[in-house]
Design a protein around this motif. Sequence first.
Motif, PDB file in Angstrom:
ATOM      1  N   TRP A 111       0.825  -1.283  -0.164  1.00 17.55           N
ATOM      2  CA  TRP A 111       0.112  -0.083  -0.073  1.00 17.55           C
ATOM      3  C   TRP A 111       0.954   1.315  -0.233  1.00 17.55           C
ATOM      4  N   ILE A 112       0.936   1.965  -1.109  1.00 17.91           N
ATOM      5  CA  ILE A 112       1.670   3.192  -1.259  1.00 17.91           C
ATOM      6  C   ILE A 112       0.756   4.470  -1.332  1.00 17.91           C
ATOM      7  N   LEU A 113       1.212   5.560  -0.857  1.00 15.31           N
ATOM      8  CA  LEU A 113       0.125   6.782  -0.684  1.00 15.31           C
ATOM      9  C   LEU A 113       0.376   7.523  -2.215  1.00 15.31           C
ATOM     10  N   LEU A 114      -0.559   8.006  -2.781  1.00 11.85           N
ATOM     11  CA  LEU A 114      -0.788   8.703  -3.823  1.00 11.85           C
ATOM     12  C   LEU A 114      -1.061  10.069  -3.474  1.00 11.85           C
ATOM     13  N   GLN A 115      -0.535  11.142  -3.785  1.00 16.03           N
ATOM     14  CA  GLN A 115      -1.042  12.543  -3.461  1.00 16.03           C
ATOM     15  C   GLN A 115      -1.867  13.144  -4.834  1.00 16.03           C
ATOM     16  N   THR A 116      -2.855  13.641  -4.617  1.00 18.24           N
ATOM     17  CA  THR A 116      -3.555  14.008  -5.788  1.00 18.24           C
ATOM     18  C   THR A 116      -3.779  15.428  -5.665  1.00 18.24           C
ATOM     19  N   LYS A 117      -4.164  16.246  -6.750  1.00 13.16           N
ATOM     20  CA  LYS A 117      -4.429  17.567  -7.034  1.00 13.16           C
ATOM     21  C   LYS A 117      -5.732  17.833  -6.249  1.00 13.16           C
ATOM     22  N   GLU A 161      -7.917  -2.099 -13.002  1.00 16.72           N
ATOM     23  CA  GLU A 161      -7.908  -3.044 -12.215  1.00 16.72           C
ATOM     24  C   GLU A 161      -6.828  -3.018 -11.244  1.00 16.72           C
ATOM     25  N   ILE A 162      -6.583  -1.879 -10.814  1.00 16.64           N
ATOM     26  CA  ILE A 162      -5.574  -1.735  -9.582  1.00 16.64           C
ATOM     27  C   ILE A 162      -6.182  -1.619  -8.217  1.00 16.64           C
ATOM     28  N   GLU A 163      -6.156  -2.378  -7.005  1.00 17.04           N
ATOM     29  CA  GLU A 163      -6.736  -2.123  -5.893  1.00 17.04           C
ATOM     30  C   GLU A 163      -6.316  -0.761  -5.424  1.00 17.04           C
ATOM     31  N   CYS A 164      -7.341   0.070  -4.749  1.00 17.20           N
ATOM     32  CA  CYS A 164      -7.254   1.291  -4.383  1.00 17.20           C
ATOM     33  C   CYS A 164      -8.112   1.283  -3.325  1.00 17.20           C
ATOM     34  N   PHE A 165      -7.674   2.199  -2.306  1.00 17.64           N
ATOM     35  CA  PHE A 165      -8.470   2.619  -1.189  1.00 17.64           C
ATOM     36  C   PHE A 165      -8.716   4.010  -0.762  1.00 17.64           C
ATOM     37  N   TYR A 166     -10.050   4.603  -1.007  1.00 19.22           N
ATOM     38  CA  TYR A 166     -10.212   5.923  -0.877  1.00 19.22           C
ATOM     39  C   TYR A 166     -11.434   6.212   0.171  1.00 19.22           C
ATOM     40  N   PRO A 167     -10.934   6.409   1.332  1.00 18.05           N
ATOM     41  CA  PRO A 167     -11.708   6.449   2.602  1.00 18.05           C
ATOM     42  C   PRO A 167     -12.564   7.846   2.422  1.00 18.05           C
ATOM     43  N   LYS A 168     -14.068   7.756   2.590  1.00 18.75           N
ATOM     44  CA  LYS A 168     -14.797   8.885   2.579  1.00 18.75           C
ATOM     45  C   LYS A 168     -15.626   8.648   3.766  1.00 18.75           C
ATOM     46  N   ILE A 169     -16.179  10.001   4.145  1.00 15.87           N
ATOM     47  CA  ILE A 169     -17.132   9.885   5.315  1.00 15.87           C
ATOM     48  C   ILE A 169     -18.321  10.877   4.875  1.00 15.87           C
ATOM     49  N   LYS A 170     -19.366  10.654   5.521  1.00 13.80           N
ATOM     50  CA  LYS A 170     -20.557  11.306   5.438  1.00 13.80           C
ATOM     51  C   LYS A 170     -20.362  12.485   6.661  1.00 13.80           C
ATOM     52  N   VAL A 171     -20.625  13.656   6.058  1.00 16.57           N
ATOM     53  CA  VAL A 171     -20.830  14.893   6.831  1.00 16.57           C
ATOM     54  C   VAL A 171     -21.988  15.590   6.785  1.00 16.57           C
ATOM     55  N   PRO A 210     -26.244  23.554   2.787  1.00 17.89           N
ATOM     56  CA  PRO A 210     -26.878  22.263   2.449  1.00 17.89           C
ATOM     57  C   PRO A 210     -26.947  21.761   1.134  1.00 17.89           C
ATOM     58  N   ARG A 211     -26.382  22.828   0.194  1.00 15.81           N
ATOM     59  CA  ARG A 211     -25.686  22.290  -1.163  1.00 15.81           C
ATOM     60  C   ARG A 211     -24.301  21.684  -1.372  1.00 15.81           C
ATOM     61  N   ALA A 212     -23.727  21.790  -0.207  1.00 16.46           N
ATOM     62  CA  ALA A 212     -22.402  21.350  -0.380  1.00 16.46           C
ATOM     63  C   ALA A 212     -22.190  19.747  -0.270  1.00 16.46           C
ATOM     64  N   ARG A 213     -21.243  19.011  -0.714  1.00 17.34           N
ATOM     65  CA  ARG A 213     -21.029  17.835  -0.650  1.00 17.34           C
ATOM     66  C   ARG A 213     -21.266  17.057   0.845  1.00 17.34           C
ATOM     67  N   LYS A 214     -22.100  15.951   0.530  1.00 18.25           N
ATOM     68  CA  LYS A 214     -22.547  15.350   1.950  1.00 18.25           C
ATOM     69  C   LYS A 214     -21.693  14.280   2.141  1.00 18.25           C
ATOM     70  N   ILE A 215     -20.802  13.916   1.393  1.00 17.73           N
ATOM     71  CA  ILE A 215     -19.726  12.792   1.233  1.00 17.73           C
ATOM     72  C   ILE A 215     -18.269  13.484   1.108  1.00 17.73           C
ATOM     73  N   ARG A 216     -17.344  13.447   1.909  1.00 16.80           N
ATOM     74  CA  ARG A 216     -16.062  14.055   1.578  1.00 16.80           C
ATOM     75  C   ARG A 216     -14.868  12.979   1.868  1.00 16.80           C
ATOM     76  N   PRO A 217     -13.830  13.240   1.050  1.00 16.56           N
ATOM     77  CA  PRO A 217     -12.770  12.168   1.639  1.00 16.56           C
ATOM     78  C   PRO A 217     -12.230  12.748   2.936  1.00 16.56           C
ATOM     79  N   TYR A 218     -11.986  11.370   3.490  1.00 15.23           N
ATOM     80  CA  TYR A 218     -11.405  11.207   5.044  1.00 15.23           C
ATOM     81  C   TYR A 218      -9.850  11.867   5.035  1.00 15.23           C
ATOM     82  N   PHE A 219      -9.150  11.601   3.765  1.00 15.97           N
ATOM     83  CA  PHE A 219      -7.705  12.140   3.853  1.00 15.97           C
ATOM     84  C   PHE A 219      -7.725  13.043   2.583  1.00 15.97           C
ATOM     85  N   PRO A 220      -8.392  14.293   2.425  1.00 16.24           N
ATOM     86  CA  PRO A 220      -8.317  14.962   1.218  1.00 16.24           C
ATOM     87  C   PRO A 220      -6.968  15.150   0.477  1.00 16.24           C
TER      88      PRO A 220
END
Length: 170
Positions: free
Chosen positions: A4-10, A25-35, A40-50
């Motif tokens: 498991w290696i960490l990829l930094q995104t823009k 077909e590469i395994e990827c883990f993208y943890p998201k949380i409900k907020v 009220p128009r903002a995203r209700k699911i956000r990345p746990y590690f933006p």
Amino acid sequence: MNNWILLQTKLRKEDFLYYQIRAREIECFYPKIKVIPINPRARKIRPYFPGYLFVNIDPESVNAAELRWLPGVSGWVRFGEAPASVPDSMIEGIRRHVDALNNGEGVSTVKRMAPGQEVEIIEGPFAGYEAVFDAHLSGDARVRVLLKLLKSQQMPVEMSARLLRIKKQS
């Protein structure tokens, strides 16, 4: 050997890259949380590690080199020359923690708190202290408590509600 290696995104490219990586077909883990957003128009699911994705890949493979050049990628997180490797146990711990947050564990406690109610701080720098619940704050499960100090003084402190437990009445 895959790690498991960490990829930094823009900024705000995590969703796009997650689907691009999964399409290869590469395994990827993208943890998201409900907020609960303030707007009220903002995203209700956000990345746990933006700005970060965990990718299970051999860092020396052709696929790893290819991923580095996808649109929206800033690069691999590195310590020196080697990509940062994350142990499987940490990935599993993050999965359990994110699942607990998304299943509402701790949120029901927040909703039951009323101003003036005594609470205990169970984690963080004030762990072990008692406080009085003051108010729910805007945003994601933030609260204000009045920390009990010497000589009946109280100091307002803002913190995450998950750090609190309702004090049992004796």
